[in-house]
Design an enzyme around this catalytic site. Structure first.
Site, PDB file in Angstrom:
ATOM      1  N   HIS A   1     -12.400 -11.479  24.135  1.00 14.98           N
ATOM      2  CA  HIS A   1     -11.882 -10.527  25.011  1.00 14.98           C
ATOM      3  C   HIS A   1     -11.031  -9.718  24.241  1.00 14.98           C
ATOM      4  CE1 HIS A   1     -10.665  -8.390  28.580  1.00 14.98           C
ATOM      5  NE2 HIS A   1     -11.793  -8.748  29.052  1.00 14.98           N
TER       6      HIS A   1
ATOM      7  N   ASP B   1     -12.319 -13.398  33.448  1.00 15.68           N
ATOM      8  CA  ASP B   1     -11.448 -13.494  32.456  1.00 15.68           C
ATOM      9  C   ASP B   1      -9.976 -13.935  32.938  1.00 15.68           C
ATOM     10  OD1 ASP B   1     -13.621 -11.630  31.484  1.00 15.68           O
ATOM     11  OD2 ASP B   1     -12.282 -10.006  31.852  1.00 15.68           O
TER      12      ASP B   1
ATOM     13  N   PRO C   1      -3.218   4.838 -11.302  1.00 14.03           N
ATOM     14  CA  PRO C   1      -2.177   4.400 -11.237  1.00 14.03           C
ATOM     15  C   PRO C   1      -1.003   5.626 -11.043  1.00 14.03           C
ATOM     16  CG  PRO C   1      -2.629   4.720 -13.539  1.00 14.03           C
ATOM     17  CD  PRO C   1      -3.833   5.086 -12.846  1.00 14.03           C
TER      18      PRO C   1
ATOM     19  N   GLN D   1      -0.286   5.262  -4.418  1.00 14.54           N
ATOM     20  CA  GLN D   1       0.271   5.596  -3.072  1.00 14.54           C
ATOM     21  C   GLN D   1       1.477   6.664  -3.247  1.00 14.54           C
ATOM     22  OE1 GLN D   1       0.478   2.113  -0.572  1.00 14.54           O
ATOM     23  NE2 GLN D   1       1.929   3.567   0.960  1.00 14.54           N
TER      24      GLN D   1
ATOM     25  N   GLY E   1      -4.571  -2.061  -0.496  1.00 12.47           N
ATOM     26  CA  GLY E   1      -4.897  -3.229   0.514  1.00 12.47           C
ATOM     27  C   GLY E   1      -6.044  -2.586   1.131  1.00 12.47           C
TER      28      GLY E   1
ATOM     29  N   GLN F   1      -9.505  -1.839  -1.421  1.00  8.16           N
ATOM     30  CA  GLN F   1     -10.260  -2.952  -0.959  1.00  8.16           C
ATOM     31  C   GLN F   1     -11.676  -2.221  -0.364  1.00  8.16           C
ATOM     32  OE1 GLN F   1      -9.617  -6.619  -1.085  1.00  8.16           O
ATOM     33  NE2 GLN F   1     -11.845  -6.230  -1.027  1.00  8.16           N
TER      34      GLN F   1
ATOM     35  N   GLY G   1      -4.599  -0.228 -13.870  1.00  6.55           N
ATOM     36  CA  GLY G   1      -3.434  -0.639 -13.023  1.00  6.55           C
ATOM     37  C   GLY G   1      -3.314  -2.218 -13.956  1.00  6.55           C
ATOM     38  N   SER G   2      -2.933  -2.967 -12.816  1.00  7.10           N
ATOM     39  CA  SER G   2      -2.415  -4.402 -13.381  1.00  7.10           C
ATOM     40  C   SER G   2      -3.567  -5.183 -13.690  1.00  7.10           C
ATOM     41  CB  SER G   2      -1.387  -5.056 -12.547  1.00  7.10           C
ATOM     42  OG  SER G   2      -2.042  -5.440 -11.472  1.00  7.10           O
TER      43      SER G   2
ATOM     44  N   CYS H   1       0.959   2.964 -20.624  1.00 10.40           N
ATOM     45  CA  CYS H   1       0.269   1.824 -20.504  1.00 10.40           C
ATOM     46  C   CYS H   1      -0.041   1.261 -22.260  1.00 10.40           C
ATOM     47  CB  CYS H   1      -1.095   2.052 -19.900  1.00 10.40           C
ATOM     48  SG  CYS H   1      -1.993   3.488 -20.815  1.00 10.40           S
TER      49      CYS H   1
ATOM     50  N   LYS I   1      12.683  -3.769 -10.400  1.00  8.93           N
ATOM     51  CA  LYS I   1      12.004  -4.732 -11.210  1.00  8.93           C
ATOM     52  C   LYS I   1      12.552  -4.679 -12.764  1.00  8.93           C
ATOM     53  CE  LYS I   1       7.485  -5.433 -13.575  1.00  8.93           C
ATOM     54  NZ  LYS I   1       6.391  -4.658 -13.908  1.00  8.93           N
TER      55      LYS I   1
END
Length: 923
Positions: free
Chosen positions: A128, A164, A593, A621, A652, A656, A671-672, A728, A778
């Protein structure tokens, strides 16, 4: 990061213990949703013993029936289960005979008797589309939007004899975005997550872990099915309530108002932000003030004085128009047709007659839809007309805009004559006074030749790494935006002028793109500096300068792409000719990238376009702005709409969907390595699309004692610190011969002390900020690991004590082969140095090649024999001898091993975007 959702799903679906118990299932329902639930349940090992769905319509089976019949699953197509409220005995007996242990009802439009619901051992579960107990009923999604709920979602519940009201098994929820519609909620969440949840629910039952949570009456509501008659907009309420009412009825049944005494249905509503656009007033019945017909659509005002905007309008006769064209739609002046045009009109009349076979004759007032045409008939009409009258560009939407035969012919003739002029490009810039200029930056998705918001209105901040300030908000593309972009690119490739264009004309347009980039090079370099942190002088020379060179280089290739003739073994007396043709692939996707935002765009898209493809590009992004500025310049250059599409957003979602999309034929990615591997998997599973990957590196640079020391120091530093180390092909590890090691390090440190760290727009700056905060963190962690492992930190290793994301240029020595920093790429200004014994050429080569990466490499020596020996044995796609970072648009670039495959730049890059067809002719 990219692929998060898939990773979770893989973990979910690969647990052997979790799926140990299986059930015999009956599926009762229909639609694509039912089909996907059926397919996924079977994949998890459950046995579907029967599918109960609706009868065929117009000779076409429901999607659930199609897939079940193909699998050999028993399929039953009962038109009804009850008559006058009582179960039909033979239908119920047929159902019981399959022996199901559980009924799964993913989407069911029929009334199912309770003796069927309760018959299986485990009863029945139903999907539902609401967070029960709120919005019980068939229009639940609509009411979620109409009532302005901040959360949407779905429930899987146990069926009972109420409406329901059965106990809840599980629920999932998602936020409602400001401009969500039923379609966007369904596509983004209710459909994909609902399928997973149905599978999860069945397994919980199989494992004896399924809860039965009674529904609370608190907060329970029931709203009836919305019909056109009660969908009229109440204009005497706040703008947000009006917006919610409109989007809650979009697309069915459609909210409407009265304009000029006629009902008009409103589609694609959004809240208006920013300044009020100029427009022509129009009276709207019941509104507190007149609406406005503006370039962006119909502006309506609520009782609170706030405004909303509607993109499309539909009239009673079914004709739909852009709201901005309301007044021009009243122009009914007909055209005088030439004899040839009249002949074409009669041919089109015959096409209409062939489709509307139930209509005695087609006259000027015949309405396509009122005569019984459906959506598939629209596709047939468009395709038949295009086939009959080649060269005329039509889209399905054109039929909805011209529903009568007369209006369709008028539209067709205007299109044939070229009287439908392209609309002026409308850009809502973000502006910034910086670097002694005002830069104007588009920030919306660029789809089919237009800048527009993401379909769900979602945005995100892009940040200046120099001080951490927000530059502007950028549209955050959704899966639906990718689909629209791919559709536009596909249309442009197969039906637009690009696919039919002479290669020399295509080259002329790409030359024009390069010229415009050169005209705007200072603005582009400034945007690159504030969005990516690139030092302005480097951005001007490399980021922008090489981008311009790349487009000029590939523009020259457009009319030089050719196949070859091939002598084959001919069986006499036959004569044969075999030749090859190089053809474009179609729609290509490009994912770039953040280290060289514009240059990476140019490296891939120039070759892609020169080969004749169309493209959908996702910028990183964190650095979307030069890609969107580039899109603006391509329109000025005359690139046809749909050829280039830019969709900023997350990997994502956007990345994707590109990998999964069945209409994309090639994906180019930089990229990676881990993400590259996921891309290959997704591209293989979706449609075996072609892939080229430029991935991670740990490039070795070997410096022998017989080198030119001045040059080796200068170029060795460049190999690491060029573009802040965000490069790179950066030398990830320097091997320095023992006898010169200490002197080399001393001179490098001396030069580092001379480097000026600061504002990238300052012309004297050598070293700018790292691209974004997460990357800086990082790098600091990378250096901490190096110290813990025992490497010697000679200098640097810390964040610079100033605003922004600045990292000190760093040097490590005494690095041993097993250490983390010897094996992993930093992608930052970190020089990692190891000694090697004097004269041990083969030993240092073995150490240099002891990596799964193979992007680039280098060697410094005055001995030409040694240089050639080493360059032949280094396992990398590029080898630099007595230089570094010297790439050129004519030289192919790409890696070996886990640094990827495929080439950017040079003639070889064209082959990444072409396919070879062999043709054999006997004459």
């Amino acid at each position: 990061m990219l692929w998060t959702a898939n990773t979770i799903m893989r973990k979910f679906s690969s647990s052997s213990a979790y799926y140990q118990n299986k059930l015999k299932l009956a599926l009762i329902g229909q639609s694509l949703f039912g089909q996907e639930v059926y397919t996924n349940l079977r994949k998890q090992g459950h046995k579907v013993v029967g599918v109960f769905t609706v009868p065929d319509k117009d000779g076409k089976a429901d999607p659930l029936a199609v897939v079940a019949e193909k699998d050999g699953t028993p399929v039953f197509k009962f038109p009804r289960w009850r008559v006058k409220g009582k179960p039909i005995p033979e239908v119920v007996e047929a159902y019981k005979a399959v022996g199901a242990e559980l009924n799964v009802m993913p989407f069911c439009s029929q009334f199912i008797p309770m003796n069927v619901i309760d018959f299986p051992k485990h009863g029945s579960i139903i999907y539902h589309p609401s967070i029960l107990p709120r919005h019980r009923g068939a229009s639940a999604i609509n009411w979620t939007l109409i009532e302005g709920d901040k959360k949407a979602g779905f429930s899987i519940f146990w069926a009972d004899d109420g409406l329901d009201t059965g106990p809840v098994l599980l629920q999932k929820e998602c936020p409602v975005e400001p401009n969500d519609t039923v379609d966007t909620l369904y596509n983004r969440f209710l459909f994909p997550e609902g399928i997973k949840a149905m599978v999860e629910a069945v397994q919980l039952i199989a494992d004896g872990k399924a809860p039965k949570i009674p529904q609370s009456e608190e907060g329970a509501s029931y709203e009836g099915i919305q019909k056109k008659s009660n969908a009229k907009v109440n204009m005497a309420q706040p703008a947000e309530a009006i917006h919610n009412w409109i989007r809650g009825h979009d697309k069915v049944p459609g909210a409407w108002v009265v304009i000029d005494g006629k009902p008009v249905t409103l589609y694609s509503s959004s809240m208006l932000s920013g300044s009020l656009p100029a427009g022509q007033p129009i009276e709207v019945e019941g509104a507190s003030q007149p609406g406005l017909i503006a370039k962006s659509g119909l502006v309506l005002f609520g009782s609170d004085g706030k405004a909303l905007q509607v993109k499309n309008l539909q009239f009673e006769d079914g004709k739909m128009i852009p709201a901005s064209k309301y007044f021009s739609s009243e122009e009914t002046a007909s055209l005088d047709l030439t004899d040839d045009e009249k002949k074409m009109a009669e041919e089109i009349r015959a096409i209409w007659k062939g489709i509307l076979s139930n209509v005695p004759g087609i006259d000027e007032t015949t309405d396509f839809f009122k005569s019984g045409a459906a959506s598939m008939d629209v596709v047939r009409l468009v395709e038949e007309v295009k086939q009959k009258c080649g060269g005329v560009q039509l889209q399905n939407e054109d039929v909805y805009m011209a529903t009568t035969f007369q209006s369709f012919i008028q539209m067709f003739v205007r299109r044939l004559r070229g009287e439908d002029q392209e609309e002026e490009l409308v850009i809502d810039y973000a502006t910034k006074d910086v670097n002694n200029m005002t830069v104007k930056m588009p920030y919306q998705c660029f789809i089919n030749g237009k800048f527009e918001n993401a379909e769900d209105g979602k945005t995100y901040n892009t940040v200046n790494p120099t001080d951490g300030s927000v530059i502007c908000k950028v549209s955050y593309a959704s899966v639906a935006d990718v689909d629209r972009a791919v559709s536009a690119a596909k249309e442009a490739f197969y039906d637009g002028p690009w696919g039919k264009m002479n290669p020399r004309d295509r080259g002329r347009l790409l030359y024009r793109v390069a010229d415009l980039m050169e005209e705007h090079q200072e603005e582009l370099a400034t945007i690159e500096a504030i969005d990516s942190g690139a030092v302005y002088t480097l951005a001007l020379k490399t980021h922008v300068g090489m981008s311009i060179q790349t487009f000029r280089y590939f523009a020259g290739w457009c009319d030089k792409i050719q196949g070859s003739t091939i002598p084959i073994n001919q069986a006499r007396p036959n004569r044969n000719l075999t030749f090859t043709k190089k053809e474009p692939l179609g729609v290509c996707a490009i994912v770039i990238p953040w280290n060289y935002p514009l240059m990476m765009l140019a490296w891939k898209s120039a070759a892609c376009l020169a080969a004749g493809n169309t493209l959908v590009l996702k910028p990183a992004q964190v650095t979307p702005l030069t890609a969107l500025k580039f899109a603006e310049l391509t329109v000025k250059a005359g690139i046809p709409k749909g050829v280039i599409n830019i969709v900023p957003g997350s990997g994502g979602l956007v990345g994707q969907r590109m990998s999964d999309h069945p209409d994309i034929r090639k994906l180019g990615f930089t990229g990676s390595t881990p993400i590259g591997k996921q891309i290959m998997k997704s591209c293989a599973v979706s449609n075996l699309k072609k892939v080229s990957l430029e991935l991670g590196g740990k490039s070795p640079l070997i410096i022998f004692s017989d080198c030119d020391m001045d040059k080796a120091v200068r170029m060795g530093m460049s190999s690491v610190y060029f573009n802040k180390g965000e490069n790179c092909i950066a030398a990830g590890r320097l091997f320095v011969e023992d006898s010169i090691h200490d002197e080399y390090i001393r001179r490098v440190v001396e030069e580092i002390k001379k480097m000026k760290i600061g504002d990238p727009l300052d012309r004297s700056t050598d070293h700018g900020p790292q691209n974004h905060k997460a990357h800086l963190d990082k790098l600091v962690e990378y250096c901490e690991i190096g110290v813990k492992e025992g490497a010697t930190l000679v200098c640097g290793g810390r964040q610079v004590d100033r605003p922004g994301f600045f990292m000190e240029p760093t040097v490590f020595t005494d690095v041993e082969d097993h250490m983390f920093i010897a094996k992993e790429e930093s992608f930052g200004p970190v020089m990692v140095v190891s000694k090697f014994k004097d004269g041990d050429v083969d030993g240092v080569l073995s150490r240099a090649n002891d990596t799964e990466f193979g992007l680039a490499s280098g060697v410094f020596t005055r001995d030409i024999n040694k240089a050639m020996y080493v360059s032949e044995r280094l396992e990398a796609g590029t080898v630099f001898v007595n230089t570094y970072n010297k790439t050129d648009v004519a030289a192919p670039f790409g890696g070996f091993k886990q640094s990827g495959f495929g080439k950017d730049l040079g003639e070889e890059a064209l082959h990444e975007y072409l396919r070879t067809k062999a043709v054999t002719v006997e004459y």
